[in-house]
Design a protein around this motif. Structure first.
Motif, PDB file in Angstrom:
ATOM      1  N   PHE A  97      10.423   5.773  -9.007  1.00  0.00           N
ATOM      2  CA  PHE A  97      11.051   7.077  -9.199  1.00  0.00           C
ATOM      3  C   PHE A  97      10.413   8.116  -8.287  1.00  0.00           C
ATOM      4  CE2 PHE A  97      11.691   5.000 -13.405  1.00  0.00           C
ATOM      5  CZ  PHE A  97      13.071   4.921 -13.348  1.00  0.00           C
ATOM      6  N   GLN A  98      11.018   9.317  -8.330  1.00  0.00           N
ATOM      7  CA  GLN A  98      10.579  10.398  -7.450  1.00  0.00           C
ATOM      8  C   GLN A  98       9.102  10.731  -7.636  1.00  0.00           C
ATOM      9  OE1 GLN A  98      13.320  13.651  -7.300  1.00  0.00           O
ATOM     10  NE2 GLN A  98      11.759  15.159  -6.833  1.00  0.00           N
ATOM     11  N   ASP A  99       8.704  10.874  -8.894  1.00  0.00           N
ATOM     12  CA  ASP A  99       7.324  11.265  -9.171  1.00  0.00           C
ATOM     13  C   ASP A  99       6.513  10.043  -9.572  1.00  0.00           C
ATOM     14  OD1 ASP A  99       4.943  12.225 -10.015  1.00  0.00           O
ATOM     15  OD2 ASP A  99       5.742  13.545 -11.577  1.00  0.00           O
ATOM     16  N   PRO A 100       5.566   9.613  -8.717  1.00  0.00           N
ATOM     17  CA  PRO A 100       4.810   8.399  -9.037  1.00  0.00           C
ATOM     18  C   PRO A 100       4.085   8.490 -10.381  1.00  0.00           C
ATOM     19  CG  PRO A 100       3.957   9.468  -7.024  1.00  0.00           C
ATOM     20  CD  PRO A 100       5.188  10.207  -7.435  1.00  0.00           C
ATOM     21  N   LEU A 101       3.754   9.711 -10.797  1.00  0.00           N
ATOM     22  CA  LEU A 101       2.982   9.834 -12.037  1.00  0.00           C
ATOM     23  C   LEU A 101       3.783   9.441 -13.275  1.00  0.00           C
ATOM     24  CD1 LEU A 101       0.801  12.989 -11.386  1.00  0.00           C
ATOM     25  CD2 LEU A 101       0.145  10.584 -11.319  1.00  0.00           C
ATOM     26  N   THR A 102       5.127   9.481 -13.180  1.00  0.00           N
ATOM     27  CA  THR A 102       5.919   9.064 -14.345  1.00  0.00           C
ATOM     28  C   THR A 102       5.826   7.558 -14.550  1.00  0.00           C
ATOM     29  OG1 THR A 102       7.921   8.802 -13.034  1.00  0.00           O
ATOM     30  CG2 THR A 102       7.623  10.928 -14.119  1.00  0.00           C
ATOM     31  N   ARG A 161      -0.374   7.048  -4.265  1.00  0.00           N
ATOM     32  CA  ARG A 161       0.121   6.778  -5.619  1.00  0.00           C
ATOM     33  C   ARG A 161       1.477   6.086  -5.568  1.00  0.00           C
ATOM     34  NH1 ARG A 161      -2.063  12.004  -8.391  1.00  0.00           N
ATOM     35  NH2 ARG A 161      -1.264  12.814  -7.102  1.00  0.00           N
ATOM     36  N   GLN A 162       2.355   6.571  -4.655  1.00  0.00           N
ATOM     37  CA  GLN A 162       3.676   5.950  -4.587  1.00  0.00           C
ATOM     38  C   GLN A 162       3.552   4.509  -4.070  1.00  0.00           C
ATOM     39  OE1 GLN A 162       6.124   6.260  -6.312  1.00  0.00           O
ATOM     40  NE2 GLN A 162       7.679   7.614  -5.458  1.00  0.00           N
ATOM     41  N   ARG A 163       2.563   4.255  -3.223  1.00  0.00           N
ATOM     42  CA  ARG A 163       2.317   2.877  -2.792  1.00  0.00           C
ATOM     43  C   ARG A 163       1.899   2.014  -3.985  1.00  0.00           C
ATOM     44  NH1 ARG A 163       1.357   2.224   2.998  1.00  0.00           N
ATOM     45  NH2 ARG A 163       1.666   4.241   3.960  1.00  0.00           N
ATOM     46  N   VAL A 164       1.069   2.590  -4.844  1.00  0.00           N
ATOM     47  CA  VAL A 164       0.646   1.856  -6.045  1.00  0.00           C
ATOM     48  C   VAL A 164       1.859   1.550  -6.920  1.00  0.00           C
ATOM     49  CG1 VAL A 164      -0.699   1.981  -8.180  1.00  0.00           C
ATOM     50  CG2 VAL A 164      -1.687   2.838  -6.035  1.00  0.00           C
ATOM     51  N   VAL A 165       2.754   2.543  -7.053  1.00  0.00           N
ATOM     52  CA  VAL A 165       3.962   2.345  -7.864  1.00  0.00           C
ATOM     53  C   VAL A 165       4.810   1.212  -7.277  1.00  0.00           C
ATOM     54  CG1 VAL A 165       6.146   3.380  -8.596  1.00  0.00           C
ATOM     55  CG2 VAL A 165       4.030   4.685  -8.766  1.00  0.00           C
ATOM     56  N   ILE A 166       4.895   1.178  -5.959  1.00  0.00           N
ATOM     57  CA  ILE A 166       5.669   0.106  -5.316  1.00  0.00           C
ATOM     58  C   ILE A 166       5.002  -1.245  -5.590  1.00  0.00           C
ATOM     59  CG2 ILE A 166       6.403  -0.832  -3.079  1.00  0.00           C
ATOM     60  CD1 ILE A 166       6.810   2.116  -2.173  1.00  0.00           C
ATOM     61  N   ALA A 167       3.687  -1.276  -5.511  1.00  0.00           N
ATOM     62  CA  ALA A 167       2.969  -2.519  -5.838  1.00  0.00           C
ATOM     63  C   ALA A 167       3.258  -2.936  -7.276  1.00  0.00           C
ATOM     64  CB  ALA A 167       1.468  -2.327  -5.634  1.00  0.00           C
ATOM     65  N   LEU A 168       3.257  -1.942  -8.161  1.00  0.00           N
ATOM     66  CA  LEU A 168       3.508  -2.210  -9.586  1.00  0.00           C
ATOM     67  C   LEU A 168       4.942  -2.698  -9.787  1.00  0.00           C
ATOM     68  CD1 LEU A 168       1.943  -1.882 -12.279  1.00  0.00           C
ATOM     69  CD2 LEU A 168       2.882   0.425 -12.436  1.00  0.00           C
ATOM     70  N   ALA A 169       5.892  -2.070  -9.081  1.00  0.00           N
ATOM     71  CA  ALA A 169       7.292  -2.452  -9.214  1.00  0.00           C
ATOM     72  C   ALA A 169       7.529  -3.869  -8.711  1.00  0.00           C
ATOM     73  CB  ALA A 169       8.191  -1.474  -8.446  1.00  0.00           C
ATOM     74  N   LEU A 170       6.704  -4.285  -7.743  1.00  0.00           N
ATOM     75  CA  LEU A 170       6.927  -5.583  -7.116  1.00  0.00           C
ATOM     76  C   LEU A 170       6.110  -6.714  -7.719  1.00  0.00           C
ATOM     77  CD1 LEU A 170       6.999  -4.333  -3.448  1.00  0.00           C
ATOM     78  CD2 LEU A 170       8.877  -5.520  -4.587  1.00  0.00           C
ATOM     79  N   ALA A 185       9.199  13.654  -3.353  1.00  0.00           N
ATOM     80  CA  ALA A 185       8.060  14.467  -3.791  1.00  0.00           C
ATOM     81  C   ALA A 185       6.871  14.349  -2.831  1.00  0.00           C
ATOM     82  CB  ALA A 185       7.644  14.058  -5.200  1.00  0.00           C
ATOM     83  N   LEU A 186       7.025  13.547  -1.780  1.00  0.00           N
ATOM     84  CA  LEU A 186       5.881  13.285  -0.895  1.00  0.00           C
ATOM     85  C   LEU A 186       5.890  14.188   0.337  1.00  0.00           C
ATOM     86  CD1 LEU A 186       5.953   9.377  -0.920  1.00  0.00           C
ATOM     87  CD2 LEU A 186       4.754  10.927  -2.472  1.00  0.00           C
TER      88      LEU A 186
END
Ligand SMILES: Nc1ncnc2c1ncn2[C@@H]1O[C@H](COP(=O)(O)OP(=O)(O)OP(=O)(O)O)[C@@H](O)[C@H]1O
Ligand SMILES: [Mg+2]
Length: 323
Positions: A97-102, A161-170, A185-186
């Protein structure tokens, strides 16, 4: 023919309100194949997020799916229980999502979050999960992943953080990724890196991607096909070169401005005179007709379903001629 990873068939979403039923998504249909990236564009309020949320079973009440079907690798997922859907989301669908913190728990280290997901979905032990978590962070370009794995989300920059989210999503190895404005948001300087990462990893893994964005530059560089939404409906869909280079729907034509791909600097969508109608006040016929330079009487009375047009589909009675 191969079964598409995602198949959205005449999907409709409704919201009951005191003033009547709203239809933020109306009969939207598309497929996304393995390894394919479908970009979804349209003005604010066009129904892009609502469509994505309907696909992943995360519509906020009182919005609900009112018609159509969603299939993931051939299996219907629009009629699952919330518990079944939660499993599908964790394992088969990755979300950015837009905001990695969510997407990140502020109280857990990123290592714990990744390891937990990997343990749950890939049925491996703790040591192996941690090893794979480090590999996942490596893969998304987190420097010194081994040392950073025990950091908390707040210790990373927005782009990291968004890279971490992508890692988490994958990390559960999903077949479908839904990314809703993943770079909005970046900082501009890291947007392109994050998009390039998403594209590379999805290509390498053969995941199907639904990429929602306002940025035509991102679409041009990343997507294979693009879907253009207007007032909850699909206006046009087709290969990126066709839709951006020779749009058929006057709305798409307007969005691209006079020179679609020529001006590299201007990546945002062009302004079209007038505003998209509110959902409670949609005109009869084609929802775009009050703003359309080509509108005729027929457009005011009869909505046009999408029809095959070249390699794509467009919902217009009087499509643009080839330039
Ligand atoms: N609870 C609600 N009640 C009434 N209307 C709603 C509700 N939630 C969303 N909407 C409407 O649904 C429509 C679709 O919204 P959606 O968030 O899908 O748009 P979007 O294309 O993602 O826009 P953006 O580019 O701004 O993210 C909008 O017109 C919005 O106002
Ligand atoms: Mg949105």
């Amino acid at each position: 023919m191969n079964t598409p990873v995602l198949s959205v068939d005449a999907l409709s979403v409704e919201i009951p309100t005191r003033h009547g039923l709203l239809k933020p998504v109306d009969q939207v249909s598309w497929d996304i194949a393995k390894g394919e990236i479908l970009g979804v564009v349209g003005e604010s309020g066009a129904g892009k997020s609502m469509t994505g949320n309907a696909v992943i079973g995360l519509l906020d009440r009182p919005a609900r799916i009112s018609g159509g079907q969603v299939r993931l690798n051939g299996t219907r997922i629009d009629n699952l229980t919330p518990a079944q859907m939660r499993k599908v989301r964790g394992k088969q669908i990755g979300m950015v999502f837009q905001d990695p913190l969510t997407s990140l728990n502020p109280l857990l280290t990123i290592g714990d979050q990744l390891s937990e997901t990997i343990e749950t979905h890939l049925a491996v032990g703790r040591t192996e999960a941690r090893k794979r978590a480090i590999a996942a962070l490596d893969e998304v370009g987190i420097p010194a992943a081994k040392d950073r794995i025990d950091s908390y989300p707040f210790e990373f920059s927005g782009g990291m953080r968004q890279r971490v989210v992508i890692a988490l999503a994958l990390c559960a190895e999903p077949s479908l990724i839904i990314a809703d404005e993943p770079t909005t948001a970046l900082d501009v300087s890291v947007q392109a890196q994050v998009i390039a990462l998403l594209k590379r990893i999805c290509r390498e893994r053969g995941a199907a991607v639904m990429l929602i964005t306002h940025d035509m530059g991102v679409i041009a560089e990343t997507a294979d096909r693009v879907a253009v939404m207007y007032a909850g409906r699909l206006a046009e869909i087709g290969p990126v070169a066709q839709v951006l280079g020779a749009p058929r729907h006057p709305y798409t034509h307007g969005l691209m401005g006079a020179t679609p791909l020529a001006s590299k600097g201007r990546k945002r969508l062009a302004q079209i005179p007038g505003a998209m109608p509110r959902l409670g006040a949609l005109p009869n016929g084609c929802a775009f007709h009050p703003r359309c330079p080509k509108a005729q009487d027929k457009c005011k009375s009869d909505p046009r379903p999408t029809v095959q047009d070249g390699a794509g589909r467009a919902a217009c009675w009087f499509p643009m001629e080839d330039a």
